[in-house]
Design an enzyme around this catalytic site. Structure first.
Site, PDB file in Angstrom:
ATOM      1  N   VAL A 198      21.165 -17.002  67.833  1.00 17.18           N
ATOM      2  CA  VAL A 198      20.075 -16.919  68.905  1.00 17.18           C
ATOM      3  C   VAL A 198      20.072 -15.586  69.621  1.00 17.18           C
ATOM      4  CG1 VAL A 198      20.150 -17.765  71.543  1.00 17.18           C
ATOM      5  CG2 VAL A 198      20.976 -19.295  69.511  1.00 17.18           C
ATOM      6  N   GLY A 199      21.005 -14.802  69.185  1.00 20.13           N
ATOM      7  CA  GLY A 199      20.954 -13.281  69.807  1.00 20.13           C
ATOM      8  C   GLY A 199      21.647 -13.079  70.996  1.00 20.13           C
ATOM      9  N   ASP A 245      30.368 -22.371  64.608  1.00 19.91           N
ATOM     10  CA  ASP A 245      30.523 -21.471  63.523  1.00 19.91           C
ATOM     11  C   ASP A 245      29.689 -21.818  62.228  1.00 19.91           C
ATOM     12  OD1 ASP A 245      31.557 -19.721  61.172  1.00 19.91           O
ATOM     13  OD2 ASP A 245      33.339 -20.106  62.161  1.00 19.91           O
ATOM     14  N   GLN A 246      28.675 -21.156  61.919  1.00 20.24           N
ATOM     15  CA  GLN A 246      27.775 -21.571  60.835  1.00 20.24           C
ATOM     16  C   GLN A 246      28.744 -21.478  59.468  1.00 20.24           C
ATOM     17  OE1 GLN A 246      25.411 -17.495  60.225  1.00 20.24           O
ATOM     18  NE2 GLN A 246      24.925 -18.783  58.571  1.00 20.24           N
ATOM     19  N   ASP A 268      19.043 -16.831  60.575  1.00 24.81           N
ATOM     20  CA  ASP A 268      19.153 -15.518  60.964  1.00 24.81           C
ATOM     21  C   ASP A 268      20.564 -15.424  61.828  1.00 24.81           C
ATOM     22  OD1 ASP A 268      18.322 -13.094  61.751  1.00 24.81           O
ATOM     23  OD2 ASP A 268      17.117 -13.645  63.429  1.00 24.81           O
ATOM     24  N   HIS A 271      24.565 -13.109  58.408  1.00 17.76           N
ATOM     25  CA  HIS A 271      24.234 -12.430  57.327  1.00 17.76           C
ATOM     26  C   HIS A 271      25.319 -12.187  56.135  1.00 17.76           C
ATOM     27  CE1 HIS A 271      20.312 -12.311  59.457  1.00 17.76           C
ATOM     28  NE2 HIS A 271      20.942 -11.542  60.187  1.00 17.76           N
ATOM     29  N   ASP A 297      17.072 -11.529  56.074  1.00 19.68           N
ATOM     30  CA  ASP A 297      17.937 -10.256  55.946  1.00 19.68           C
ATOM     31  C   ASP A 297      18.820 -10.401  54.586  1.00 19.68           C
ATOM     32  OD1 ASP A 297      16.854  -9.666  58.319  1.00 19.68           O
ATOM     33  OD2 ASP A 297      18.340  -9.973  59.280  1.00 19.68           O
TER      34      ASP A 297
END
Length: 396
Positions: A198-199, A245-246, A268, A271, A297
């Site tokens: 999300v940033g 957590d991805q 996103d 990475h 990325d």
């Protein structure tokens, strides 16, 4: 706004106006109207705000009912309350069914047959010799323009939306032209999109620029954002965030089962190659056939500090190697299967028939999920013979 209300609005508005009107006949329309009004004001925020506050009376009716909302639009933002405005500058009236269909219905619908927008002529002030308040009139005119534009389909391109919302998918990266190419056919569909990352790092109110961009681009879609940190502060109607957590496959599987099936996934996130691969393995099974999975990325696969390898682009364990193996899987019909190393890679085994295309660009890849059952080359065409030798033996 609760998720169930938003989903009800999207489902209810999915059809011709008369069909929407019939569905409205036996439901509580007030929360649905308020949900749609919030959407209208979100879209209006993209259009220049009046330089001074303007009061708008919005009446949404039909079937003997009329729901009134007093809206204040101004340079500091918009405010809404149910009821009547004391001294409105603008009146906006429309049949509720048409209003909902215009905002969330399929493309091509007539969405202005019952719409009325009028500026209220203010009485002449006693001071200043009874001169008209031209500033108030101009502000009201701008507010009316915002409402009309916002209640009509917006064809603004992704570049412009990225700039408007501050997404790094344009300028910091040049991804929006790629997204436009692959997302155009989904724009008017009721998509469910999940973006990882999300940033804004630790701040729950920071980030979400791309989520807002996707929300506006997919006017009929639901947008979900996954982040390692709490991002509840960026939520708004049609945008929901989840903390997690991805790299946790079990968590991702449970998440996607709850909000899916998914039409689009955009990674996103961290990475890191191991996270990219773990996320793909967990989420791709939940992508609907015909959907897309995007990884951004990819340059980090070549950066040693990000678990990449700058000496061997094909090093096992990197995201780019994993994705290259998907390309080999595309051709599973024509690849000999055996212990000679030509069989599909173990890491991507089982995906050969689920991926129809892999589109690589600089630092970004789009993966199309569809049945990959194209026929192989004809069986009579030799596989192990040099074609130059084989063709010499053909009769003249």
């Amino acid at each position: 706004m609760p998720d169930d209300v938003i989903e009800r609005v999207l489902a209810l508005a999915d059809g011709p106006v008369e069909q929407v009107r019939h569905r409205l006949s036996d439901v509580d329309a007030a929360p649905l109207a308020r949900c749609a009004l919030d959407e209208l004001l979100f879209r209006a925020a993209l259009i220049d705000a009046p330089e001074r506050p303007v009061t708008v009376q919005i009446d949404l009716g039909g079937g003997g009912r009329c729901l009134g909302f007093a809206v204040t639009m101004g340079p500091e933002g918009d405010e809404v309350r149910s009821g009547r405005a004391d001294d409105p500058d603008v009146h906006f009236r429309q049949d509720l069914a048409e209003f909902l269909a215009g905002l969330f219905g399929p493309p091509g619908l007539r969405a202005d047959a019952t719409r009325e927008v009028s500026l209220v002529e203010a009485p002449l002030p006693e001071a200043a010799g009874g001169r008209p308040d031209h500033g108030r009139h101009e502000a009201a005119r701008r507010a009316a323009h915002r409402l009309l534009k916002a209640s009509s389909p917006d064809e603004r391109d992704l570049d412009s939306l990225a700039v408007r919302f501050g997404s790094d998918k344009w300028c910091s990266h040049w991804y929006t032209p790629r997204y436009r190419r692959h997302f155009a056919e989904y724009r008017e569909q009721r998509v469910r999109l999940l973006e990882i990352g999300v940033g804004g790092f630790h701040d729950p109110h920071s980030g979400g620029e791309s989520l807002r961009m996707w929300k506006h681009y997919f006017r009929r879609g639901l947008v979900y954002g996954l982040d390692l940190y709490d991002k509840s502060g960026v939520e708004q109607p049609r945008i929901r965030t989840v903390r997690g957590d991805q790299s946790d496959g079990a968590f991702l599987d449970s998440l996607a089962a709850g909000i899916g099936p998914l039409d689009i996934v955009v990674d996103d996130g961290s990475h890191l190659s191991e996270h990219v691969i773990a996320s793909f393995r967990a989420l791709f099974p939940h992508v609907r056939p015909g959907g897309l999975y995007v990884v951004e990325d990819l340059q980090t696969s070549y950066w040693t500090g990000w678990n990449g390898d700058n000496t061997d682009p094909g090093a096992p364990g990197t995201a780019i190697r994993y994705l290259k193996d998907l390309v080999d899987g595309l051709h599973h019909q024509d690849r000999p299967d055996g212990p000679d190393g030509k069989a599909p890679a173990a890491e991507t085994a089982g995906l050969e028939r689920q991926i129809a295309a892999v589109h690589f660009y600089h630092n970004i890849v789009f993966i199309e999920k569809s049945v990959n059952a194209d026929q192989p080359a004809p069986s009579w065409l030799p596989r192990e013979t040099d074609p130059r030798e084989w063709t010499r033996s053909l009769p003249a």
